[in-house]
Design an enzyme around this catalytic site. Structure first.
Site, mmCIF file in Angstrom:
data_model
loop_
_atom_site.group_PDB
_atom_site.id
_atom_site.type_symbol
_atom_site.label_atom_id
_atom_site.label_comp_id
_atom_site.label_asym_id
_atom_site.label_seq_id
_atom_site.Cartn_x
_atom_site.Cartn_y
_atom_site.Cartn_z
ATOM 1 N N GLU A 205 0.800 -1.218 0.000
ATOM 2 C CA GLU A 205 0.000 0.000 0.000
ATOM 3 C C GLU A 205 0.836 1.272 0.000
ATOM 4 O OE1 GLU A 205 -0.633 -2.690 1.757
ATOM 5 O OE2 GLU A 205 -2.624 -3.295 1.089
ATOM 6 N N HIS B 50 -11.059 -4.236 9.394
ATOM 7 C CA HIS B 50 -11.662 -4.097 8.067
ATOM 8 C C HIS B 50 -12.948 -3.290 8.118
ATOM 9 C CE1 HIS B 50 -8.980 -7.393 6.971
ATOM 10 N NE2 HIS B 50 -9.326 -7.288 5.722
HETATM 11 C C1 LIG Z 1 -2.457 -4.698 4.191
HETATM 12 C C2 LIG Z 1 -3.515 -5.468 3.521
HETATM 13 N N1 LIG Z 1 -3.695 -5.325 2.211
HETATM 14 C C3 LIG Z 1 -4.666 -6.007 1.564
HETATM 15 C C4 LIG Z 1 -5.480 -6.861 2.252
HETATM 16 C C5 LIG Z 1 -6.623 -7.597 1.536
HETATM 17 N N2 LIG Z 1 -6.223 -9.001 1.421
HETATM 18 C C6 LIG Z 1 -6.553 -9.909 2.345
HETATM 19 S S1 LIG Z 1 -5.838 -11.390 2.066
HETATM 20 C C7 LIG Z 1 -5.123 -10.832 0.647
HETATM 21 C C8 LIG Z 1 -4.261 -11.750 -0.141
HETATM 22 C C9 LIG Z 1 -3.105 -12.214 0.683
HETATM 23 O O1 LIG Z 1 -2.312 -13.048 -0.066
HETATM 24 P P1 LIG Z 1 -1.268 -14.002 0.641
HETATM 25 O O2 LIG Z 1 -0.408 -13.226 1.549
HETATM 26 O O3 LIG Z 1 -0.588 -14.768 -0.438
HETATM 27 O O4 LIG Z 1 -2.154 -14.972 1.544
HETATM 28 P P2 LIG Z 1 -3.242 -16.027 1.060
HETATM 29 O O5 LIG Z 1 -4.551 -15.301 1.045
HETATM 30 O O6 LIG Z 1 -2.858 -16.526 -0.267
HETATM 31 O O7 LIG Z 1 -3.221 -17.081 2.098
HETATM 32 C C10 LIG Z 1 -5.431 -9.503 0.414
HETATM 33 C C11 LIG Z 1 -4.996 -8.708 -0.727
HETATM 34 C C12 LIG Z 1 -5.273 -6.972 3.636
HETATM 35 N N3 LIG Z 1 -6.048 -7.745 4.386
HETATM 36 N N4 LIG Z 1 -4.276 -6.289 4.233
#
Ligand SMILES: Cc1ncc(C[n+]2csc(CCOP(=O)(O)OP(=O)(O)O)c2C)c(N)n1
Ligand SMILES: Cc1ncc(C[n+]2csc(CCOP(=O)(O)OP(=O)(O)O)c2C)c(N)n1
Ligand SMILES: [Mg+2]
Ligand SMILES: [Mg+2]
Lengths: 343, 336, 343, 336
Positions: free
Chosen positions: A75, A144
């Protein structure tokens, strides 16, 4: 004078369709992308995924990955990229997936975007738009569900708007994209699926103007975002009790339309501010203070009241979550108390 | 995926005699600008703080030597050298430091926000690491606008530890943007040495993690910096994507005006004084017959005159009207 | 009733020395490090360098690098490290070199530190202290001069204090280190070298209590941080004009000591709020709103007035910088206008 | 400085039969917990959203198998598996999801904030990358308190792009803290593949930049994960510092309940379904004679009964009193 004014009035004589708040934003983005090739979107999962709230849906297919850019989950970096692109002549529209994540990017938003024009003596422009899905009600809990708009409204150099209707969601977004300075838009997640009349063509809603959604004589209720709808519902209930409430949709937190507020309070002599963000230092505090230092102060027949989020993070359990933000009955009760006190 | 290697960054041809002379002139101008600013600060004509780059002139000038008018730089709190290297007018810089209306920022920014948007300097930055994502975004805009320009992004070794470094380099590498990251590694972030702040105190190696070539050069050798920067600029301009250059150098002054130098030894400072880039370049140019002693003396006199005129201009300029304090927060001045 | 109360009164009968605000903080840190081995400091250049404002001076020599930790320049990470250490039973005191850099760490401060106890149903404690050098006046321009305390005071789960004197700087810091919840301390850079009486032993100033620095009858001036001193000077000048101003040092922004404020305003019938942070949504807005919704509202003889930072980033040039924040003469003039209006 | 290599992380002895059985039990418990939660969500008994780790059970359980009571984990939005792997009670987890007072967070946190401080789970996290510096700080506290404990820090491939990853790993490497970073690389951060989000989509290689060993393992092979994690835990406990483990795995469900799976193919999902870690472990245990079909059936029945009892407990538990909405913001409840 007492008739309910339609909450959405388009430009004079324009043909309106009923569409959702999300679709209204989509329409604004699409028309801006079509009209100006300097405009581009960036954010997380705004491409094929269509955005967490499906606002950007098909735009990547229409405009390509060069103009609808999925960023890595970064971000601060994404905000800085948007600032740099804006400085270099592009017109970025940045989406935070949830406004809570903007806490990672305050540096770029506040130290850079907001200050560059001034620090550089007027020689720089950062035409950046930031979209912020915000608010409680989805059971997504404390990280959130925040409403942090007051932080941004505290920062000179930013403009901050909070559209309550599909009409304003489109018109304020298009005005923001035109703006030579950074504009932060707070969109309440529960509003995305609500519908209302929206003109098909492109139009602008001026930043810095509040809208009287319901004229009334007995009290001024100033509300922001989703609270506008709750305030209107409360006003209906109050009408049943013989009280005539004026409901103002603030629309813009910075600049603040104090003229409209002062004028209204001078007429009604009572003021209730309603917002979802935490009461302490929420925008209601500024409105109250602005009125209390204005000429309207001497016209007040009752103390100014504020309803805001409870003094806690947003909890998960549905009953608690509901208790954490103002509801229609809270607004009704607070307004009635103010009116009845004075009678 | 094949990772680009450091070899990619050793190909640029050396500058010709005229450009060597211009390089030396700019290095002298930076040195004298900062010495004069320091002196003005001491006598109370400049307030606030300032971060001098004395000793680091070769990296600023070497990195910018092949830049063109449409190119951008982003700079740091230690940004006077970058600003002059990109071609700024020292009179308007002094005016800024003196807090005058004729300054680059009309007296609003001071040393830490010196910028020259028209000249391609997107600004010094008071935030360590703040310029890295901004540079990346400017490079993205360049790509979108189908321009052939590049962005030269300066930062210090301390900035490498900021998340902004990581996020920016990843996006630049991922999107293959026309940006050159120049880390001026002067061994310290304020008082903390790279050994005490980095798990692996070799910055150029970080390039691997971001899919770009990385090279470490002697940052006090104008030719070495220019070689790497020139190659990186050419590569970026040709669509080859970003590069990371680590220029090893040293600040001969304290971190800022209040530094007591408790964290480093006199011997270390003396050692680096012996590696001062300006005498080194002069020697090299003399040895190569590019400029003789008289030519150097003439250049120094030219710079001296420019500095004196610049200070006079600054001192003669008007201060801002305090009544205008909220002007230029927004275009057209709509305040809240 | 009109006599000037010493701005610094130590614990009953304690022996005070005059020391600087910076030394008072140093003394608090030293005594906490001595008293409790769970306490440790982290921040940028707080070791051999002694901190940008020399507050931590010799502490690394006394307590070693294990307890006075120079972090890399990585504010988000350092804040998260502090949160994790606090969760795991340590007692970190984190220094931001300038509070402006906390913009990089809002995520950890606001989403994690402030919310963990609540999100985890009361099963977690984050005893974290964050020290924030803040404010204008040093010529350091827009990115090194902000006053962002209102942001933190908007966040449930945080406590926010702003000591104005060496005495409170020590006592509030020790209270913060004892506190089981995160406390953010705003220290004005221009105060570090100011001196005042400070008891040698360890003592606590309770968080959440304002202090009446000068009792008065005609107006209540509530001020924070460095503005307390300017307000006291203005009160002296007002006394020369026959006006008797009460000056309250707010000390704690969250929790806010509304009881003391309401009581004072009820007596004086006039209110002026003074702070350095931007006026819009500064703590003055909350104070004004809290009074306007309290019983004191009906006792007001004049509109509530606020003086805050100008609506701009902090500029560099000395004349502009001075114009950007309230000065003694601004306070005097604003107070006089309020008093004279009512006469 | 000699960089530790991946070989450092291949030494841990395999778990004995009893621990293998326990590992399988936990993997089954995770699977059935999530299936039951999904079902409860569908029928409206759970609100909000949830992120299922179905298909990723081996990395959670394998990483935690050698942890002891005093050790910590930090977890993610996809954290049910980590929580159960660290030994949490599924009844209190269900109670949390159902928003009940008996839940781990008394209904305040829900799925995204499930935690068990007493049991060493410092919490799931709604912020991608949020747990990395927290884990690092917990490891620092362990060192300060002279405890022999370690921290196991889970995060996804998407989190690698956050500045928090970079800042945390640098500090952990610099200070040689007892923390193990486990990246569950399931190929996507929400809809964006590692190829589209990382300049260099090989996470284990990043370890070099932070002076720690890094290894990539088959995250769907309990034994492979355990081997690397066990070695890293032993190393951290002995004062050897941090490690980075990349566990290659795949989430068989969508990102969250609202995912339409537009960004990946049915074939890809089917391919990975064939690599489901639970049948793989069952097969391996059968082949090695550790547990026969009847033993597995008994284990499954045991898990089934635990899940049923847990749901009954949760459904029978009281919901929080809305009047207590501002309780527990501060210790002792001092609100503003
Ligand atoms: C700082 C932040 N940015 C965006 C999000 C929205 N978000 C939640 S999970 C996710 C994907 C995360 O990917 P990863 O770290 O690979 O974990 P996975 O979901 O694949 O287990 C996103 C973009 C968030 N919760 N926190
Ligand atoms: C985000 C941020 N953190 C801390 C500071 C304070 N600060 C200013 S310069 C500096 C050291 C920077 O070191 P480096 O990047 O190596 O640059 P150098 O000063 O050596 O040129 C620090 C800590 C800052 N300005 N911004
Ligand atoms: Mg440095
Ligand atoms: Mg993933």
């Amino acid at each position: 004078m007492n008739a309910i004014v339609s909450i959405d009035t388009g430009p004079e004589g324009a043909a309106c369709r009923d569409i959702s708040y999300a679709d209204a934003i989509h329409e604004a983005l699409r028309s801006a992308l079509e009209a100006d090739e300097r405009v581009f979107l960036l954010g997380e999962d705004i491409g094929v995924y269509g955005g967490a709230f499906q606002v950007t849906r098909d735009l990547v297919h229409r405009f390509g990955e060069g103009r609808v850019i999925d960023t890595p989950i970064a971000e601060l970096g994404a905000a800085g990229v948007a600032v740099g692109a804006a400085l270099a002549g592009s017109r970025p529209v940045l989406e935070f997936q949830f406004s809570d994540f903007a806490t990672l990017a305050m540096e770029q938003i506040v130290n850079q975007a907001a200050k560059l024009r001034y620090m550089l003596g007027g020689n720089a422009s950062v035409p950046l738009v930031i979209r912020m899905p915000a608010g409680a009600g989805t059971g997504a809990a404390a990280q959130h569900s925040q409403s942090l708009e007051a932080w941004f409204a505290h920062v000179p150099g930013l403009k901050v708007v909070q559209p309550a209707t599909p009409h304003d969601a489109k018109g304020l977004l298009l005005a923001a994209i035109d703006d030579p300075d950074p504009v932060v838009i707070f969109e309440h997640k529960l509003l995305y699926k609500t519908t209302g009349p929206v003109p098909a063509e492109a139009y602008r809603v001026p930043i810095g103007k509040a809208a009287i959604r319901r004229p009334g004589r007995d009290i001024t209720i100033v509300a922001t975002g989703i609270m506008v709808h709750r305030a209107l519902e409360a006003a209906e209930r109050l009408a049943g009790r013989g009280h005539d409430a004026e409901v103002i949709d603030l629309r813009s937190l910075r600049p603040l339309d104090t003229a409209t507020l002062i004028d209204s309070v001078t007429r009604t002599t009572r003021l209730l501010c309603v917002h979802e963000s935490v009461k302490m230092l929420g925008i209601g505090a500024e409105i109250s203070a602005a009125i209390a230092e204005s000429a309207a102060f001497d016209r007040l027949d009752a103390p100014i009241r504020r309803l805001g989020g409870a003094d806690c993070p947003i909890p998960y359990a549905p009953g608690l979550e509901r208790a954490a933000v103002p509801q229609v009955e809270d607004i009704e009760a607070a307004a009635a108390r103010l009116i009845e006190r004075g009678e | 995926m094949d990772q680009p290697t450091a070899d990619t960054l050793t190909q640029a041809p050396p500058p010709d005699a005229a450009r060597q002379r211009e390089a030396l002139r700019r290095m002298l101008l930076i040195r004298r600008f900062e010495e004069a600013a320091e002196e003005a600060y001491m006598r109370g004509a400049i307030h606030g703080t300032m971060h001098l780059s004395i000793g680091q002139e070769a990296s600023a000038v070497g990195a910018c030597l092949d830049l063109e008018t449409g190119d951008y730089i982003t700079s740091t709190h230690r940004g006077h050298g970058h600003c002059i290297a990109k071609g700024a007018d020292v009179a308007r810089m002094f005016a800024e430091f003196f807090g005058r209306e004729t300054g680059y920022c009309r007296g609003r920014g001071g040393s830490m926000h010196i910028a020259d948007i028209a000249g391609g300097n997107l600004g010094a930055n008071g935030i360590v690491g703040g310029g890295l994502p901004i540079a990346t975004g400017a490079a993205l805009a360049i790509r979108q606008q189908r321009r052939a320009a590049v962005v030269m992004c300066f930062f210090g070794d301390g900035a490498v530890n900021e998340g902004a470094f990581h996020e920016a380099l990843n996006m630049a590498g991922l999107w293959k943007l026309p940006v050159i990251f120049v880390c001026e590694n002067n061994k310290y972030g304020m008082s903390v040495s790279t050994e005490r702040s980095m798990a692996v105190p070799r910055v150029a190696e970080r390039a691997r993690a971001y899919g770009m070539p990385g090279v470490r050069v002697d940052g006090n050798d104008l030719f070495a910096v220019h070689r790497a920067a020139g190659a990186a600029i050419a590569r970026a301009r040709a669509g080859g994507g970003p590069s990371l250059i680590e220029a090893e150098t040293y600040r001969l002054r304290g971190h800022s005006r209040s530094d007591r130098n408790r964290y480093r030894s006199k011997e270390e400072i003396e050692h680096w004084r012996g590696l001062d880039p300006i005498p080194r370049l002069e020697r090299a140019m003399r040895d190569a017959g590019v400029l003789d002693a008289a030519g150097i003396a003439a250049l120094r006199a030219e710079v001296e005159a420019e500095i004196a005129a610049a200070i006079a201009f600054a001192e003669g300029s008007p201060v801002p009207d305090p009544g205008e304090v909220t002007r230029d927060v927004y275009e057209g001045g709509i305040a809240a």
